[in-house]
Design a protein around this motif. Structure first.
Motif, PDB file in Angstrom:
ATOM      1  N   LYS A   1       0.828  -1.157   0.007  1.00 14.16           N
ATOM      2  CA  LYS A   1       0.046   0.197   0.080  1.00 14.16           C
ATOM      3  C   LYS A   1       0.873   1.164  -0.024  1.00 14.16           C
ATOM      4  O   LYS A   1       0.382   2.199  -0.749  1.00 14.16           O
ATOM      5  N   GLU A   2       2.121   1.275   0.819  1.00 17.18           N
ATOM      6  CA  GLU A   2       2.833   2.390   0.969  1.00 17.18           C
ATOM      7  C   GLU A   2       3.664   2.615  -0.116  1.00 17.18           C
ATOM      8  O   GLU A   2       4.088   3.672  -0.308  1.00 17.18           O
ATOM      9  N   GLY A   3       4.257   1.467  -0.520  1.00 14.76           N
ATOM     10  CA  GLY A   3       5.324   1.599  -1.565  1.00 14.76           C
ATOM     11  C   GLY A   3       6.785   2.055  -0.664  1.00 14.76           C
ATOM     12  O   GLY A   3       6.575   2.737   0.304  1.00 14.76           O
ATOM     13  N   PHE A   4       7.806   1.595  -1.010  1.00 14.79           N
ATOM     14  CA  PHE A   4       9.276   2.026  -0.261  1.00 14.79           C
ATOM     15  C   PHE A   4      10.221   1.700  -1.246  1.00 14.79           C
ATOM     16  O   PHE A   4      10.206   0.940  -2.275  1.00 14.79           O
ATOM     17  N   GLU A   5      11.266   2.297  -0.895  1.00 10.58           N
ATOM     18  CA  GLU A   5      12.955   2.054  -1.521  1.00 10.58           C
ATOM     19  C   GLU A   5      13.634   1.173  -0.452  1.00 10.58           C
ATOM     20  O   GLU A   5      14.217   0.336  -0.880  1.00 10.58           O
ATOM     21  N   LYS A   6      13.603   1.662   0.551  1.00 11.13           N
ATOM     22  CA  LYS A   6      14.522   0.828   1.567  1.00 11.13           C
ATOM     23  C   LYS A   6      13.657   0.742   2.925  1.00 11.13           C
ATOM     24  O   LYS A   6      12.623   1.475   3.577  1.00 11.13           O
ATOM     25  N   LEU A   7      14.065  -0.424   3.399  1.00 12.52           N
ATOM     26  CA  LEU A   7      13.338  -1.212   4.855  1.00 12.52           C
ATOM     27  C   LEU A   7      14.406  -1.012   5.752  1.00 12.52           C
ATOM     28  O   LEU A   7      15.489  -1.527   5.778  1.00 12.52           O
ATOM     29  N   ILE A   8      14.052  -0.161   6.800  1.00 14.61           N
ATOM     30  CA  ILE A   8      15.314   0.099   8.020  1.00 14.61           C
ATOM     31  C   ILE A   8      14.600  -0.704   8.925  1.00 14.61           C
ATOM     32  O   ILE A   8      13.710  -0.359   9.505  1.00 14.61           O
ATOM     33  N   ILE A   9      15.305  -1.686   9.654  1.00 18.91           N
ATOM     34  CA  ILE A   9      15.046  -2.341  10.694  1.00 18.91           C
ATOM     35  C   ILE A   9      16.096  -2.644  11.810  1.00 18.91           C
ATOM     36  O   ILE A   9      17.278  -2.410  11.554  1.00 18.91           O
ATOM     37  N   GLY A  10      15.385  -1.979  13.126  1.00 20.86           N
ATOM     38  CA  GLY A  10      16.211  -2.227  13.998  1.00 20.86           C
ATOM     39  C   GLY A  10      17.010  -3.399  14.442  1.00 20.86           C
ATOM     40  O   GLY A  10      16.497  -4.658  14.315  1.00 20.86           O
ATOM     41  N   TYR A  11      18.314  -3.495  14.817  1.00 26.12           N
ATOM     42  CA  TYR A  11      19.071  -4.431  14.971  1.00 26.12           C
ATOM     43  C   TYR A  11      19.643  -4.300  16.278  1.00 26.12           C
ATOM     44  O   TYR A  11      20.427  -3.629  17.022  1.00 26.12           O
ATOM     45  N   PRO A  12      18.808  -5.089  17.293  1.00 25.34           N
ATOM     46  CA  PRO A  12      19.044  -4.876  18.603  1.00 25.34           C
ATOM     47  C   PRO A  12      20.268  -5.687  19.394  1.00 25.34           C
ATOM     48  O   PRO A  12      20.389  -6.724  19.825  1.00 25.34           O
ATOM     49  N   LYS A  13      21.277  -4.861  19.216  1.00 22.75           N
ATOM     50  CA  LYS A  13      22.637  -5.408  19.695  1.00 22.75           C
ATOM     51  C   LYS A  13      22.372  -5.465  21.184  1.00 22.75           C
ATOM     52  O   LYS A  13      21.949  -4.557  21.981  1.00 22.75           O
ATOM     53  N   ASN A  14      23.494  -6.135  22.158  1.00 18.83           N
ATOM     54  CA  ASN A  14      23.509  -5.790  23.384  1.00 18.83           C
ATOM     55  C   ASN A  14      24.443  -4.683  23.647  1.00 18.83           C
ATOM     56  O   ASN A  14      24.992  -4.216  22.821  1.00 18.83           O
TER      57      ASN A  14
END
Length: 140
Positions: A50-63
């Motif tokens: 529905k939104e469309g996008f170029e980049k998907l930024i996902i949180g990377y939960p490091k310690n």
């Protein structure tokens, strides 16, 4: 202008934020059965289409010491399901260190004097907003 989508992944929720510039906006929280990433990806995929996008930024939960653990494995499992379902291509994914974003999101909402109920409803999408803004600031 490029369109970015930020994600804060939990075991039962996905906080989602979007941006078409330097600022991001919290959009929604997608809920799914605990650890049922297939269901989460299906729900997320309808949003992405529905939104469309170029980049998907996902949180990377490091310690806090920079090492990776169970939460990073969870994110990698989720990414694997997204790739299998063709919701996203590998080159569209950016992993961003998300240490402290949930705590910062909670502090922002307390400062804004939101009720506990509103804080609980919005913490994932506010964390996604912070993750996305971290990425946007890194590419300026």
């Amino acid at each position: 202008m490029a369109k970015y989508i930020g994600l804060d992944l939990g075991s039962k929720t996905i906080g989602v934020a979007t941006s078409e510039g330097y600022f991001s906006n919290p959009k929604e929280t997608i809920r799914f059965q605990e650890n049922n990433f297939e269901d989460g990806v299906i729900k997320l995929n309808s949003f992405l289409k529905k939104e469309g996008f170029e980049k998907l930024i996902i949180g990377y939960p490091k310690n806090m010491d920079g090492s990776t653990g169970h939460r990073v494995e969870m994110v990698e499992d989720f990414i694997k399901v997204m790739l299998e379902k063709k919701a996203v291509k590998e080159e569209q994914i950016e992993r961003v260190d998300e240490r402290l974003t949930t705590r910062m999101a909670k502090q922002m909402m307390i400062s804004a004097d939101l009720s506990r109920k509103k804080q609980k409803e919005n913490k994932d999408q506010v964390a996604a907003k912070l993750i996305l803004e971290t990425y946007l600031n890194s590419i300026k």
